[in-house]
Write a protein that holds these residues in place. Structure first.
Motif, PDB file in Angstrom:
ATOM      1  N   TYR A  38       0.985  -1.143   0.041  1.00 13.39           N
ATOM      2  CA  TYR A  38      -0.148  -0.010  -0.085  1.00 13.39           C
ATOM      3  C   TYR A  38       0.920   1.277  -0.062  1.00 13.39           C
ATOM      4  O   TYR A  38       0.416   2.267  -0.956  1.00 13.39           O
ATOM      5  CB  TYR A  38      -0.880   0.075   1.245  1.00 13.39           C
ATOM      6  N   SER A  39       1.970   1.146   0.924  1.00 16.13           N
ATOM      7  CA  SER A  39       2.825   2.380   0.705  1.00 16.13           C
ATOM      8  C   SER A  39       3.647   2.526  -0.698  1.00 16.13           C
ATOM      9  O   SER A  39       3.667   3.687  -1.029  1.00 16.13           O
ATOM     10  CB  SER A  39       3.879   2.147   2.000  1.00 16.13           C
ATOM     11  N   ILE A  40       3.825   1.480  -1.103  1.00 14.68           N
ATOM     12  CA  ILE A  40       4.534   1.572  -2.647  1.00 14.68           C
ATOM     13  C   ILE A  40       3.500   2.235  -3.379  1.00 14.68           C
ATOM     14  O   ILE A  40       3.902   3.279  -4.448  1.00 14.68           O
ATOM     15  CB  ILE A  40       4.810   0.114  -2.889  1.00 14.68           C
ATOM     16  N   ILE A  41       2.265   1.744  -3.419  1.00 17.69           N
ATOM     17  CA  ILE A  41       1.217   2.171  -4.430  1.00 17.69           C
ATOM     18  C   ILE A  41       1.287   3.691  -4.263  1.00 17.69           C
ATOM     19  O   ILE A  41       0.985   4.440  -5.225  1.00 17.69           O
ATOM     20  CB  ILE A  41      -0.120   1.393  -4.264  1.00 17.69           C
ATOM     21  N   LYS A  42       0.949   4.092  -3.035  1.00 14.10           N
ATOM     22  CA  LYS A  42       0.917   5.549  -2.474  1.00 14.10           C
ATOM     23  C   LYS A  42       1.924   6.461  -3.226  1.00 14.10           C
ATOM     24  O   LYS A  42       1.863   7.429  -3.652  1.00 14.10           O
ATOM     25  CB  LYS A  42       0.709   5.627  -1.398  1.00 14.10           C
ATOM     26  N   ILE A  43       3.172   6.003  -3.109  1.00 12.57           N
ATOM     27  CA  ILE A  43       4.431   6.389  -3.470  1.00 12.57           C
ATOM     28  C   ILE A  43       4.538   6.482  -5.182  1.00 12.57           C
ATOM     29  O   ILE A  43       4.878   7.705  -5.494  1.00 12.57           O
ATOM     30  CB  ILE A  43       5.627   6.034  -3.024  1.00 12.57           C
ATOM     31  N   THR A  44       4.192   5.513  -5.677  1.00 12.79           N
ATOM     32  CA  THR A  44       4.488   5.553  -7.263  1.00 12.79           C
ATOM     33  C   THR A  44       3.405   6.027  -7.839  1.00 12.79           C
ATOM     34  O   THR A  44       3.547   5.768  -9.261  1.00 12.79           O
ATOM     35  CB  THR A  44       4.861   3.941  -7.634  1.00 12.79           C
ATOM     36  N   LYS A  45       1.994   5.979  -7.603  1.00 12.65           N
ATOM     37  CA  LYS A  45       0.959   6.080  -8.248  1.00 12.65           C
ATOM     38  C   LYS A  45       1.060   7.463  -9.043  1.00 12.65           C
ATOM     39  O   LYS A  45       0.800   7.303 -10.377  1.00 12.65           O
ATOM     40  CB  LYS A  45      -0.393   6.201  -7.369  1.00 12.65           C
ATOM     41  N   LYS A  46       1.380   8.726  -8.441  1.00 13.45           N
ATOM     42  CA  LYS A  46       1.497   9.970  -9.292  1.00 13.45           C
ATOM     43  C   LYS A  46       2.589   9.742 -10.543  1.00 13.45           C
ATOM     44  O   LYS A  46       2.104  10.122 -11.471  1.00 13.45           O
ATOM     45  CB  LYS A  46       1.878  10.882  -8.081  1.00 13.45           C
ATOM     46  N   GLY A  47       3.850   9.081  -9.955  1.00 10.52           N
ATOM     47  CA  GLY A  47       4.729   9.033 -11.166  1.00 10.52           C
ATOM     48  C   GLY A  47       4.040   8.188 -12.412  1.00 10.52           C
ATOM     49  O   GLY A  47       4.336   8.587 -13.506  1.00 10.52           O
ATOM     50  N   LEU A  48       3.534   7.093 -12.036  1.00 11.96           N
ATOM     51  CA  LEU A  48       3.000   6.207 -13.019  1.00 11.96           C
ATOM     52  C   LEU A  48       1.794   7.021 -13.967  1.00 11.96           C
ATOM     53  O   LEU A  48       2.017   6.914 -15.065  1.00 11.96           O
ATOM     54  CB  LEU A  48       2.443   4.920 -12.470  1.00 11.96           C
ATOM     55  N   ILE A  49       1.158   7.741 -13.191  1.00 11.14           N
ATOM     56  CA  ILE A  49       0.253   8.738 -14.025  1.00 11.14           C
ATOM     57  C   ILE A  49       0.917   9.436 -14.797  1.00 11.14           C
ATOM     58  O   ILE A  49       0.244   9.537 -16.156  1.00 11.14           O
ATOM     59  CB  ILE A  49      -0.925   8.986 -13.144  1.00 11.14           C
ATOM     60  N   GLU A  50       1.655  10.573 -14.464  1.00 11.86           N
ATOM     61  CA  GLU A  50       2.520  11.452 -15.331  1.00 11.86           C
ATOM     62  C   GLU A  50       3.141  10.737 -16.394  1.00 11.86           C
ATOM     63  O   GLU A  50       3.032  11.018 -17.412  1.00 11.86           O
ATOM     64  CB  GLU A  50       3.438  12.257 -14.263  1.00 11.86           C
ATOM     65  N   ASN A  51       3.888   9.746 -16.025  1.00 13.60           N
ATOM     66  CA  ASN A  51       4.563   8.950 -17.307  1.00 13.60           C
ATOM     67  C   ASN A  51       3.749   8.458 -18.340  1.00 13.60           C
ATOM     68  O   ASN A  51       4.051   8.134 -19.392  1.00 13.60           O
ATOM     69  CB  ASN A  51       5.619   7.904 -16.644  1.00 13.60           C
ATOM     70  N   GLY A  52       2.446   7.784 -17.773  1.00 16.21           N
ATOM     71  CA  GLY A  52       1.496   7.335 -18.629  1.00 16.21           C
ATOM     72  C   GLY A  52       0.892   8.329 -19.524  1.00 16.21           C
ATOM     73  O   GLY A  52       0.743   8.065 -20.744  1.00 16.21           O
ATOM     74  N   GLU A  53       0.856   9.363 -19.061  1.00 17.41           N
ATOM     75  CA  GLU A  53       0.138  10.688 -19.969  1.00 17.41           C
ATOM     76  C   GLU A  53       1.404  10.981 -20.897  1.00 17.41           C
ATOM     77  O   GLU A  53       1.173  11.227 -22.122  1.00 17.41           O
ATOM     78  CB  GLU A  53       0.116  11.921 -19.124  1.00 17.41           C
ATOM     79  N   LYS A  54       2.586  11.157 -20.533  1.00 13.14           N
ATOM     80  CA  LYS A  54       3.674  11.298 -21.444  1.00 13.14           C
ATOM     81  C   LYS A  54       3.987  10.149 -22.591  1.00 13.14           C
ATOM     82  O   LYS A  54       4.031  10.665 -23.661  1.00 13.14           O
ATOM     83  CB  LYS A  54       5.031  11.319 -20.689  1.00 13.14           C
ATOM     84  N   ILE A  55       3.896   9.233 -21.965  1.00 10.24           N
ATOM     85  CA  ILE A  55       3.614   7.891 -23.198  1.00 10.24           C
ATOM     86  C   ILE A  55       2.509   8.290 -24.287  1.00 10.24           C
ATOM     87  O   ILE A  55       2.870   7.971 -25.304  1.00 10.24           O
ATOM     88  CB  ILE A  55       3.692   6.536 -22.435  1.00 10.24           C
ATOM     89  N   SER A  56       1.233   8.239 -23.473  1.00 10.39           N
ATOM     90  CA  SER A  56       0.405   8.424 -24.416  1.00 10.39           C
ATOM     91  C   SER A  56       0.597   9.727 -25.672  1.00 10.39           C
ATOM     92  O   SER A  56       0.446   9.544 -26.818  1.00 10.39           O
ATOM     93  CB  SER A  56      -0.957   8.561 -24.027  1.00 10.39           C
ATOM     94  N   LYS A  57       0.930  10.985 -25.254  1.00 14.62           N
ATOM     95  CA  LYS A  57       1.156  12.027 -25.806  1.00 14.62           C
ATOM     96  C   LYS A  57       2.306  11.840 -27.032  1.00 14.62           C
ATOM     97  O   LYS A  57       2.421  12.082 -27.839  1.00 14.62           O
ATOM     98  CB  LYS A  57       1.556  13.136 -24.867  1.00 14.62           C
ATOM     99  N   TYR A  58       3.770  11.466 -26.341  1.00 17.22           N
ATOM    100  CA  TYR A  58       4.741  11.579 -27.071  1.00 17.22           C
ATOM    101  C   TYR A  58       4.793  10.244 -28.314  1.00 17.22           C
ATOM    102  O   TYR A  58       5.500  10.158 -29.249  1.00 17.22           O
ATOM    103  CB  TYR A  58       5.998  11.469 -26.377  1.00 17.22           C
ATOM    104  N   SER A  59       4.105   8.880 -27.886  1.00 15.63           N
ATOM    105  CA  SER A  59       3.996   7.986 -28.728  1.00 15.63           C
ATOM    106  C   SER A  59       3.230   8.399 -30.139  1.00 15.63           C
ATOM    107  O   SER A  59       3.585   8.101 -31.184  1.00 15.63           O
ATOM    108  CB  SER A  59       3.534   6.780 -28.080  1.00 15.63           C
ATOM    109  N   ARG A  60       2.155   9.076 -29.565  1.00 12.71           N
ATOM    110  CA  ARG A  60       1.312   9.629 -30.895  1.00 12.71           C
ATOM    111  C   ARG A  60       2.039  10.810 -31.856  1.00 12.71           C
ATOM    112  O   ARG A  60       1.785  10.472 -32.838  1.00 12.71           O
ATOM    113  CB  ARG A  60       0.016  10.404 -30.124  1.00 12.71           C
ATOM    114  N   TYR A  61       2.852  11.703 -31.190  1.00 11.91           N
ATOM    115  CA  TYR A  61       3.544  12.706 -31.821  1.00 11.91           C
ATOM    116  C   TYR A  61       4.667  11.763 -32.535  1.00 11.91           C
ATOM    117  O   TYR A  61       4.914  12.215 -33.704  1.00 11.91           O
ATOM    118  CB  TYR A  61       4.125  13.514 -30.939  1.00 11.91           C
ATOM    119  N   SER A  62       5.221  10.993 -32.166  1.00 10.18           N
ATOM    120  CA  SER A  62       6.415  10.071 -32.805  1.00 10.18           C
ATOM    121  C   SER A  62       5.723   9.330 -34.189  1.00 10.18           C
ATOM    122  O   SER A  62       6.502   9.580 -35.115  1.00 10.18           O
ATOM    123  CB  SER A  62       6.988   9.112 -31.751  1.00 10.18           C
TER     124      SER A  62
END
Length: 208
Positions: A38-62
């Motif tokens: 649970y602690s790991i999920i709370k710590i990493t969730k924000k980073g996973l979401i931000e990176n997921g948005e970047k993956i969606s954005k930059y993969s489309r542009y690539s």
């Protein structure tokens, strides 16, 4: 989703068996490992979401930059403007791959921390069992059962976390796809489909 469901069923069977065998120690193990993840999920969730948005954005542009450059390859070769399109693609693909790699690292790294913390938790449980009436000798069978169970539980917990992190990572791409699918279709005014066929005899003429 299927990985999470199957892992949950498998984990429930292990925990249920352990709970029937040693309820108090099993409860401590569930609380301990649950709190760690649970602690790991709370710590990493924000980073996973931000990176997921970047993956969606930059993969489309690539992909867009590849399509545009390959579609205009003759003009690019004649103009000698290859470097411009290479730089455009590089600026898109590097953040995409960095975000992708970082999320893969985040989803796979907790197992190393869990193994270390699991040993500490296991030592604590061994200490608790050693204070019972039978002492450490009577605790050996219980510790053996817990060790074997933990050896099966930790990979299952890691699979569940990895599957959850994949869902979080791919969520922005899924939302983009659903948004495109929800776009209204451009249809003819005549919904019956019986539109008048244009006849063609010898020429196509554009007037005015």
């Amino acid at each position: 989703s299927m990985t999470i469901i199957s892992s949950t069923i498998f984990l429930g069977i292990i925990v249920g068996t352990l709970f029937a065998f040693q309820p108090s120690i099993t409860t401590q193990a569930i609380i301990g490992f649950g709190a760690i993840y649970y602690s790991i999920i709370k710590i990493t969730k924000k980073g996973l979401i931000e990176n997921g948005e970047k993956i969606s954005k930059y993969s489309r542009y690539s992909i867009q930059s590849l399509q545009e450059s390959l579609g205009s390859i003759r003009d690019i070769l004649l103009d000698g403007s290859q470097k411009i399109y290479v730089d455009i693609y590089k600026n898109m693909v590097i953040p995409w791959r960095k975000s992708q790699g970082l999320n893969q690292f985040i989803s796979g790294s907790p197992k190393f921390a869990i193994e270390a913390l699991g040993i500490i938790l296991f030592a604590f449980m061994a200490y608790e069992l050693s204070k019972s009436a039978n002492g450490i000798v009577g605790a050996v069978p219980i510790l053996g059962a817990l060790a074997i169970s933990a050896q099966r539980m930790l990979p299952v917990l890691q699979q569940m976390y990895s599957a959850w992190s994949d869902l979080v990572t791919q969520r922005p791409s899924l939302l983009n796809a659903l948004e495109l699918l929800d776009q209204p279709l451009i249809c003819n005014k005549d919904d019956s489909g019986d539109s008048e066929q244009l006849s063609f005899s010898s020429e196509i003429r554009l007037n005015n």
